[in-house]
Design an enzyme around this catalytic site. Structure first.
Site, PDB file in Angstrom:
ATOM      1  N   ASP A 137       0.298  -5.724   2.426  1.00  0.00           N
ATOM      2  CA  ASP A 137       0.791  -4.511   3.065  1.00  0.00           C
ATOM      3  C   ASP A 137       1.371  -4.913   4.417  1.00  0.00           C
ATOM      4  O   ASP A 137       0.654  -5.365   5.309  1.00  0.00           O
ATOM      5  CB  ASP A 137      -0.360  -3.515   3.239  1.00  0.00           C
ATOM      6  CG  ASP A 137       0.118  -2.182   3.795  1.00  0.00           C
ATOM      7  OD1 ASP A 137       1.338  -2.037   4.037  1.00  0.00           O
ATOM      8  OD2 ASP A 137      -0.723  -1.284   3.989  1.00  0.00           O
ATOM      9  N   LYS A 181       7.732   1.761  11.582  1.00  0.00           N
ATOM     10  CA  LYS A 181       7.464   1.303  12.936  1.00  0.00           C
ATOM     11  C   LYS A 181       8.595   0.436  13.467  1.00  0.00           C
ATOM     12  O   LYS A 181       9.030   0.603  14.598  1.00  0.00           O
ATOM     13  CB  LYS A 181       6.163   0.493  12.973  1.00  0.00           C
ATOM     14  CG  LYS A 181       4.920   1.334  13.024  1.00  0.00           C
ATOM     15  CD  LYS A 181       4.457   1.716  11.659  1.00  0.00           C
ATOM     16  CE  LYS A 181       3.247   2.642  11.721  1.00  0.00           C
ATOM     17  NZ  LYS A 181       2.778   2.997  10.391  1.00  0.00           N
ATOM     18  N   TRP A 225      -6.844   0.536   6.763  1.00  0.00           N
ATOM     19  CA  TRP A 225      -6.051   1.746   7.016  1.00  0.00           C
ATOM     20  C   TRP A 225      -6.667   2.877   6.203  1.00  0.00           C
ATOM     21  O   TRP A 225      -7.015   2.684   5.038  1.00  0.00           O
ATOM     22  CB  TRP A 225      -4.605   1.486   6.573  1.00  0.00           C
ATOM     23  CG  TRP A 225      -3.685   2.650   6.725  1.00  0.00           C
ATOM     24  CD1 TRP A 225      -3.531   3.452   7.825  1.00  0.00           C
ATOM     25  CD2 TRP A 225      -2.773   3.144   5.724  1.00  0.00           C
ATOM     26  NE1 TRP A 225      -2.572   4.403   7.576  1.00  0.00           N
ATOM     27  CE2 TRP A 225      -2.092   4.235   6.296  1.00  0.00           C
ATOM     28  CE3 TRP A 225      -2.456   2.772   4.416  1.00  0.00           C
ATOM     29  CZ2 TRP A 225      -1.130   4.963   5.601  1.00  0.00           C
ATOM     30  CZ3 TRP A 225      -1.500   3.483   3.729  1.00  0.00           C
ATOM     31  CH2 TRP A 225      -0.835   4.569   4.321  1.00  0.00           C
TER      32      TRP A 225
END
Ligand code: PLP
Length: 401
Positions: free
Chosen positions: A214, A249, A133
């Site tokens: 994560d 999300k 990311w």
């Protein structure tokens, strides 16, 4: 006299935000934005989940006062986070081995975790996947760490180069922080198998590494429980580790900034000390977290009806992305593309590393108004029944010529 800011240099633009600006300025009505990492529904809109709507309505009607929150966020929220990550019946939770603090999204969780680790062990290095990311490196660097890559993605298979990853981890210094995407790897969509996770856990334990998981997409691969596999394996190992988690999300609450940092300790007494230090980090950053988003999430997760509704809605998002992967593959095949795109249905979560070159991505933009990241990452959650065939035809065209 010159301005005190005269020496300030212009920072580089965020590449994805730049992509959005270009997309917004594009006049073509066939344009498609595959660049951003958000889930859109079949109408191309970011959904407001029904469970969120219901919890929000109830909150609004209750007109609650807006006092300060505890530094680590409300207990009901932290508990709900722990149950999702570690499981309702987790022995770790029963033993008081998990400390959780509400955070400003997954990003905020990573940052308070990074600040905490930097104070604890200032000399350690941080290792992130290659690629990762785009904010991981900058975030850990801004906490003062030297950041290095570990091998992860293998272009030929569009999967994980596990042998390279494992041997790299096995050579790291004890105390190195290793950032692992718990599921739905961003940007590649390539995840490790359960057996590979087992091996990663073993290497981390043998080498004395500090795992920092994560978890930004719980529920987007196989389901809420199944996607917690990595967390559960580390939990079962007896190790200490950190988990940054996010509801951006899974609740479609991007702008409310709802996440959490959970730290697994060796025991109750250590938990108290760790929490006290984590609270110091938070207190000196933003004092205490905002109320609204976490209150909505806690309300949904603590109501059996709303929780069921949320699980159904999350399954709906997951299934829709999966359906788009299948449709994209079928349509690209039907166009007689020279490249086998079947990797797109093996990759998981919102993204795919397609293997499209920067030049091919540029052609998608110039000729078709289809915007993707120059690395070839596309967001499958931006596809819908109206644009998927158009995108497939365009991809087939740029890989043909
Ligand atoms: N970590 C990864 C791997 C992500 O993909 C994202 C979001 O794109 C985040 C963290 C940050 O999530 P949030 O928006 O909750 O800060």
């Amino acid at each position: 006299t010159s301005s005190i800011f005269a020496g300030v240099e212009l920072a580089p633009r965020d590449p994805i935000l730049g992509l959005n600006e270009a997309f917004n300025a594009d006049a073509r009505d066939t344009k498609v934005n595959l660049g951003v990492g958000v889930y859109s529904d079949d109408n191309g809109k970011i959904p407001l989940l029904g469970a969120v709507k219901a919890a929000e309505k109830a909150r609004l009607e209750a007109l609650p006062a807006r006092g300060y929150q505890p530094i680590e966020g409300p207990a009901a929220y932290d508990k709900a986070v722990q149950n999702l990550l570690f499981g309702q019946d987790s022995e770790l939770l029963a033993a008081g081995r998990v400390v959780t603090a509400q955070a400003l999204g997954g990003t905020g969780a990573l940052k308070i975790g990074a600040d905490f680790l930097k104070r604890l062990n200032p000399a350690s290095k941080v290792y992130i996947s290659d690629p990762s990311w785009e904010n991981h490196r900058a975030l850990f660097e801004s906490a003062g760490f030297q950041v290095e890559n570990y091998p992860y993605y293998e272009a030929a298979s569009r999967g994980v180069d596990f042998a390279a990853m494992k041997s790299h981890l096995a050579a790291l210094d004890a105390g190195s922080v290793i950032v692992l995407h718990a599921c739905c790897h961003n940007p590649t969509g390539a995840d490790m198998s359960a057996a590979q996770w087992d091996e990663v856990v073993a290497v981390c334990r043998e080498r004395g590494l500090v795992p920092f998981l994560d978890m930004a997409y719980q529920g987007f691969a196989d389901g809420i429980e199944a996607d917690a596999l990595a967390v559960r394996l580390f939990a079962a190992s007896g190790m200490q580790f950190l988990v940054a988690s996010s509801f951006s999300k899974s609740f479609s609450l991007y702008g409310e900034r709802v996440g959490a940092l959970s730290i697994v300790t060796a025991g109750k007494d250590e938990s108290a000390r760790v929490l006290s230090q984590l609270k110091r980090v938070i207190r000196t950053n933003y004092s205490n977290p905002p109320i609204h988003g976490a209150a909505i999430v806690a309300a949904v997760l603590s109501s059996p009806e709303l929780r069921q509704q949320w699980e159904d809605e999350l399954a709906g998002m997951r299934d829709r992305i999966r359906a788009m992967r299948l449709r994209l593959l079928a349509a690209i095949k039907a166009h007689g593309a020279a490249v086998d795109f079947s990797f797109v249905t093996a990759q998981r979560g919102m993204f795919s590393y397609t293997g499209l070159s920067a030049a091919q991505v540029e052609r998608l933009r110039a000729e078709f108004g289809i915007y993707a990241v120059s690395t070839g990452r596309i967001c499958l959650a931006a596809l819908n029944s109206k644009n998927v065939d158009y995108v497939a035809a365009a991809i087939a065209a740029v890989i043909r010529d």
